[in-house]
Design a protein around this motif. Sequence first.
Motif, PDB file in Angstrom:
ATOM      1  N   GLU A 155       7.735   2.285 -12.619  1.00 22.68           N
ATOM      2  CA  GLU A 155       6.516   2.533 -13.537  1.00 22.68           C
ATOM      3  C   GLU A 155       5.706   1.567 -12.780  1.00 22.68           C
ATOM      4  N   VAL A 156       4.361   2.299 -12.282  1.00 18.57           N
ATOM      5  CA  VAL A 156       3.344   1.624 -11.484  1.00 18.57           C
ATOM      6  C   VAL A 156       2.056   0.955 -12.812  1.00 18.57           C
ATOM      7  N   SER A 157       2.348  -0.108 -13.128  1.00 14.20           N
ATOM      8  CA  SER A 157       1.516  -0.501 -14.040  1.00 14.20           C
ATOM      9  C   SER A 157       0.887  -2.152 -13.519  1.00 14.20           C
ATOM     10  N   GLY A 158       0.253  -2.608 -14.426  1.00 10.79           N
ATOM     11  CA  GLY A 158      -0.234  -4.208 -13.906  1.00 10.79           C
ATOM     12  C   GLY A 158      -1.765  -3.996 -13.623  1.00 10.79           C
ATOM     13  N   HIS A 159      -2.360  -2.665 -13.594  1.00  9.21           N
ATOM     14  CA  HIS A 159      -3.630  -2.423 -13.441  1.00  9.21           C
ATOM     15  C   HIS A 159      -4.739  -1.806 -14.357  1.00  9.21           C
ATOM     16  N   SER A 160      -6.084  -2.423 -14.516  1.00 10.57           N
ATOM     17  CA  SER A 160      -6.734  -1.873 -15.635  1.00 10.57           C
ATOM     18  C   SER A 160      -7.685  -0.913 -15.265  1.00 10.57           C
ATOM     19  N   LYS A 161      -7.753  -0.786 -13.516  1.00 12.40           N
ATOM     20  CA  LYS A 161      -8.706   0.239 -13.043  1.00 12.40           C
ATOM     21  C   LYS A 161      -8.146   0.761 -12.042  1.00 12.40           C
ATOM     22  N   ILE A 162      -8.985   1.801 -11.197  1.00 10.19           N
ATOM     23  CA  ILE A 162      -8.226   2.646 -10.317  1.00 10.19           C
ATOM     24  C   ILE A 162      -7.471   2.005  -9.269  1.00 10.19           C
ATOM     25  N   ILE A 163      -6.504   2.565  -8.783  1.00 11.71           N
ATOM     26  CA  ILE A 163      -5.427   1.837  -7.672  1.00 11.71           C
ATOM     27  C   ILE A 163      -6.047   2.604  -6.310  1.00 11.71           C
ATOM     28  N   ASN A 164      -6.168   1.798  -5.288  1.00 13.06           N
ATOM     29  CA  ASN A 164      -6.978   2.381  -4.129  1.00 13.06           C
ATOM     30  C   ASN A 164      -5.709   2.495  -3.096  1.00 13.06           C
ATOM     31  N   SER A 165      -4.702   1.570  -2.925  1.00 12.13           N
ATOM     32  CA  SER A 165      -3.494   1.647  -1.980  1.00 12.13           C
ATOM     33  C   SER A 165      -2.473   1.210  -2.593  1.00 12.13           C
ATOM     34  N   VAL A 166      -1.450   1.768  -1.747  1.00 11.34           N
ATOM     35  CA  VAL A 166       0.044   1.497  -2.392  1.00 11.34           C
ATOM     36  C   VAL A 166       0.761   1.316  -0.704  1.00 11.34           C
ATOM     37  N   ASP A 167       1.803   0.338  -0.780  1.00 10.92           N
ATOM     38  CA  ASP A 167       2.830   0.586   0.584  1.00 10.92           C
ATOM     39  C   ASP A 167       4.155   0.039  -0.294  1.00 10.92           C
ATOM     40  N   ILE A 168       5.285   0.506   0.563  1.00  8.34           N
ATOM     41  CA  ILE A 168       6.562   0.028   0.320  1.00  8.34           C
ATOM     42  C   ILE A 168       7.099  -0.496   1.331  1.00  8.34           C
ATOM     43  N   LYS A 169       7.861  -1.579   1.049  1.00  6.15           N
ATOM     44  CA  LYS A 169       8.677  -2.171   2.264  1.00  6.15           C
ATOM     45  C   LYS A 169       9.727  -1.276   2.997  1.00  6.15           C
ATOM     46  N   GLN A 170       9.562  -1.214   4.055  1.00  8.81           N
ATOM     47  CA  GLN A 170      10.444  -0.473   4.970  1.00  8.81           C
ATOM     48  C   GLN A 170      11.884  -0.800   5.219  1.00  8.81           C
ATOM     49  N   THR A 171      12.397  -2.127   4.729  1.00  7.76           N
ATOM     50  CA  THR A 171      13.613  -2.550   4.654  1.00  7.76           C
ATOM     51  C   THR A 171      14.132  -3.069   3.366  1.00  7.76           C
ATOM     52  N   PRO A 198      15.920  -5.713   0.529  1.00  9.50           N
ATOM     53  CA  PRO A 198      15.593  -4.891  -0.604  1.00  9.50           C
ATOM     54  C   PRO A 198      14.092  -4.335  -0.825  1.00  9.50           C
ATOM     55  N   TYR A 199      13.768  -3.168  -1.521  1.00 10.49           N
ATOM     56  CA  TYR A 199      12.609  -2.615  -1.768  1.00 10.49           C
ATOM     57  C   TYR A 199      11.804  -3.553  -2.233  1.00 10.49           C
ATOM     58  N   ARG A 200      10.577  -3.449  -1.896  1.00  7.27           N
ATOM     59  CA  ARG A 200       9.438  -3.965  -2.524  1.00  7.27           C
ATOM     60  C   ARG A 200       8.241  -3.028  -2.527  1.00  7.27           C
ATOM     61  N   LEU A 201       7.368  -2.991  -3.620  1.00  4.13           N
ATOM     62  CA  LEU A 201       6.105  -2.343  -3.646  1.00  4.13           C
ATOM     63  C   LEU A 201       4.858  -2.948  -3.983  1.00  4.13           C
ATOM     64  N   VAL A 202       3.904  -2.727  -3.444  1.00  4.04           N
ATOM     65  CA  VAL A 202       2.464  -3.396  -3.599  1.00  4.04           C
ATOM     66  C   VAL A 202       1.436  -2.449  -3.770  1.00  4.04           C
ATOM     67  N   THR A 203       0.486  -2.857  -4.715  1.00  4.46           N
ATOM     68  CA  THR A 203      -0.514  -2.052  -4.848  1.00  4.46           C
ATOM     69  C   THR A 203      -1.898  -2.805  -4.868  1.00  4.46           C
ATOM     70  N   GLY A 204      -3.050  -2.080  -4.646  1.00  2.00           N
ATOM     71  CA  GLY A 204      -4.217  -2.676  -4.661  1.00  2.00           C
ATOM     72  C   GLY A 204      -5.262  -1.947  -5.428  1.00  2.00           C
ATOM     73  N   SER A 205      -6.058  -2.611  -6.048  1.00  3.64           N
ATOM     74  CA  SER A 205      -6.961  -1.875  -7.197  1.00  3.64           C
ATOM     75  C   SER A 205      -8.445  -2.398  -7.229  1.00  3.64           C
ATOM     76  N   ASP A 206      -9.325  -1.543  -7.802  1.00  7.82           N
ATOM     77  CA  ASP A 206     -10.699  -1.776  -8.066  1.00  7.82           C
ATOM     78  C   ASP A 206     -10.905  -3.142  -9.340  1.00  7.82           C
ATOM     79  N   ASP A 207      -9.783  -3.364  -9.880  1.00  4.96           N
ATOM     80  CA  ASP A 207      -9.961  -4.513 -10.716  1.00  4.96           C
ATOM     81  C   ASP A 207      -9.688  -5.847 -10.041  1.00  4.96           C
TER      82      ASP A 207
END
Length: 587
Positions: A141-157, A159-168
Amino acid sequence: MSYELKHVFASLPQMERGVAKVLGGDPKGNNFLYTNGKSVIIRNIDNPAIADIYTEHPHQVTVAKYAPSGFYIASGDVSGKVRIWDTTQKEHLLKYEYQPFGGKIKDIAWTEDSKRIACVGEGREKFGAVFLWDTGSSVGEVSGHSKIINSVDIKQTRPYRLVTGSDDNCAAFFEGPPFKFKFSITDHSRFVNCVRFSPDGSRFCTAGADGQIFMYDGKTGEKIAALGGAKAHDGGVYAVSWSPDSTQLISASGDKTVKLWDVGAGTAVTTFNMGSDVMDQQLGCLWQKDHLLSVSLSGYINYLDKSNPDRPLRVIKGHSKSIQSLTVHKNDGRSYIYSGSHDGHINILSLTGKNDCFSGKGHSNLVTKMAVDDADQLVTCSMDDTVRFTSVTKKEYSASDLVKMDVQPKHVSVATGGLVLAVCIGQVVLLKNKKKVFTLDGLDYEPEAGALHPGGGTAAVGGADGKVRLYSVQGNTLKDEGKTVEAKGPVTDMAYSKDGAYLAVTDEKKVVTVFAVMDNYSVKNDFYGHHAKVVTLAWSPDNEHFASGGMDMMVYVWTVNDPDKRLKIPVSGRPNAFVFRWQAHFP
């Protein structure tokens, strides 16, 4: 008759001020891709004249990314649809289609095994999703933001990690799979426009509208440093892209620069100054093998030169808005296509795929029609209420070679002796040697299109009433001698054949009518086939064929002497204009 596709001349990315443009890269390093309208454009990075276009989205496409395997591309549109399609076959067959949320998709990321996809954007109830590529089943589940999310990326090794960037103004860090929200990153004071992991997964960075770029540990999300100290750029940062060895990255900014960073030192190694105009703002970038690319607000794609930061190695020019008019002309033994677009830009395209443009300030609005006269001048009319004359050899706009019209011109036609016929709203204007010499106004019909006979003796004007009026050109005047011919409906376009033997007229009733000039403009043939309004036509150099394009997104190539002998060509969008470089093959 038969036809084959010879060239695809790709458009530029469709840009919007203050909005980042995501460029995707082929994992093998051979291609890059971007979106414009309902299309995904794939271009060879060494020779960008080699292009392929995917046109199956029913809505405007906003982002496209290669799977790490290189076999598939995932593309997202404004409706929230994600289409996953094949890259190995020319047909680009659809593999899967999903709707992870309802709203514009702004970014897409794959896991390194090409099995999971994350997408983010302007959802209504949620702003992101992560799912299995082959079933669509959720893997977090992609949560933790209160506004539009502009960007996402996933670690290519792992253990996997995911990061997002938002208008908030926040970034969010996730662990998985299944991906779960761990914590928010609140270092930015304005929108977070871009987040990207390094290829080796050791770090990720966030870039924001506050001009900052922050670096974090790829596994833990712990902050490491801020690039450039207090500020990385004087304007907002819209995109970042890592070098293949994860030691450097480039950043694109609204301050009209691209910077090359030494990540370990946290300092800028090179600053690429891209210009001083507002259209030189940099909204996207990509590091692909040895190529460093950036995208300007103008849509121009810049190949950056590390050894000469003030001059790109190459600038890919072209159109980023819809093309409304075309003509072709041979100059110095080479054929060039001149095209005018919705934003007033005129492009010069050689058949090798190289784009150029005129220098200086040209039209400021839609270019409705163009032609090249016998003095090698490109004659263009625009919704900015002007007719321009531009030398195709000098390739430079001139303020003195501009004729201001009383009302908006819709159509131009040229003939020998410096004659130009301009059809305007409620007016027909005759120009000679770049000056208005005669105006017909107070008309009892609305003129829609016009054509000068190549010899210059007759001006044909088609009206919204379905009539074509034939005026005699006498010196500097147009004389109405009461001669008219009838089209089947309101006229949309018209043109004489190159030898002046025929006049072809298109209309809203889906018919093209060809009149025989020497036979007192009697009807030679009517041509039926289009299922919607016909909007444009062009003659072949042999004067025996012509093409028509309609709102049914079809092009027909007709034979003047045989209406049943036709070639039907489906196209991906509504044809607005034509030129002919005739290479049809007859059985």
